[in-house]
Design an enzyme around this catalytic site. Structure first.
Site, PDB file in Angstrom:
ATOM      1  N   ASN A   6       0.745  -1.131   0.083  1.00  0.00           N
ATOM      2  CA  ASN A   6       0.600  -0.138  -0.154  1.00  0.00           C
ATOM      3  C   ASN A   6       1.250   1.133   0.288  1.00  0.00           C
ATOM      4  O   ASN A   6       0.198   2.142   0.038  1.00  0.00           O
ATOM      5  CB  ASN A   6      -0.925  -0.182   1.222  1.00  0.00           C
ATOM      6  N   CYS A   7       2.383   0.775  -0.664  1.00  0.00           N
ATOM      7  CA  CYS A   7       2.830   2.674  -0.464  1.00  0.00           C
ATOM      8  C   CYS A   7       3.055   2.515  -1.755  1.00  0.00           C
ATOM      9  O   CYS A   7       2.734   2.158  -2.433  1.00  0.00           O
ATOM     10  CB  CYS A   7       4.277   1.620   0.365  1.00  0.00           C
ATOM     11  N   GLY A   8       2.150   4.073  -1.412  1.00  0.00           N
ATOM     12  CA  GLY A   8       2.620   4.866  -2.902  1.00  0.00           C
ATOM     13  C   GLY A   8       3.580   4.995  -3.805  1.00  0.00           C
ATOM     14  O   GLY A   8       3.510   4.864  -5.071  1.00  0.00           O
TER      15      GLY A   8
END
Length: 117
Positions: free
Chosen positions: A9-11
């Site tokens: 979920n890290c951009g």
């Protein structure tokens, strides 16, 4: 062989994966939360770049642990990163033919990532 290490979920991880996919580059994704890096992997990354680049001093985990106020030496920083993999700046992208001849890119940098592949 290209491996992308990070959390889903890290951009920055999402952008790196999307760039690789848009270029048609096959890669293996390694989720730090499910498969934390080993001491050997982290040590190899530090040798290829530096502890200062790998340690994410802007992230939530760094702030939550109060690491700014603690005067940790490099060994203590490494141990803390092994204990809390979310302290590692993401993504870590490693391209290698063998473990001894690998190149890494830390963080999302489009130009460096394109040069890596």
């Amino acid at each position: 062989m290209i491996k992308v290490y990070g959390i889903p979920n890290c951009g920055s991880v999402k952008k790196a994966r999307a760039l690789l996919e848009s270029m048609g580059v096959a890669y293996e994704f390694v989720d730090f939360k499910k498969t934390p890096p080993s001491r050997e992997e982290l040590t190899r990354w530090v040798q290829k770049t530096s502890l200062q680049i790998l340690l994410n001093t802007k992230g939530t985990t760094y702030k939550k642990l109060g690491l700014k106020d603690r005067n940790l030496d490099d060994k203590q920083k490494l141990e803390t990163m092994l204990e809390h993999p979310t302290l590692i700046k993401r993504p870590v992208i490693e391209s290698s033919d063998t473990e001894s001849s690998s190149t890494i890119v830390v963080g999302y940098d489009e130009a460096s990532l394109k040069a890596l592949v």
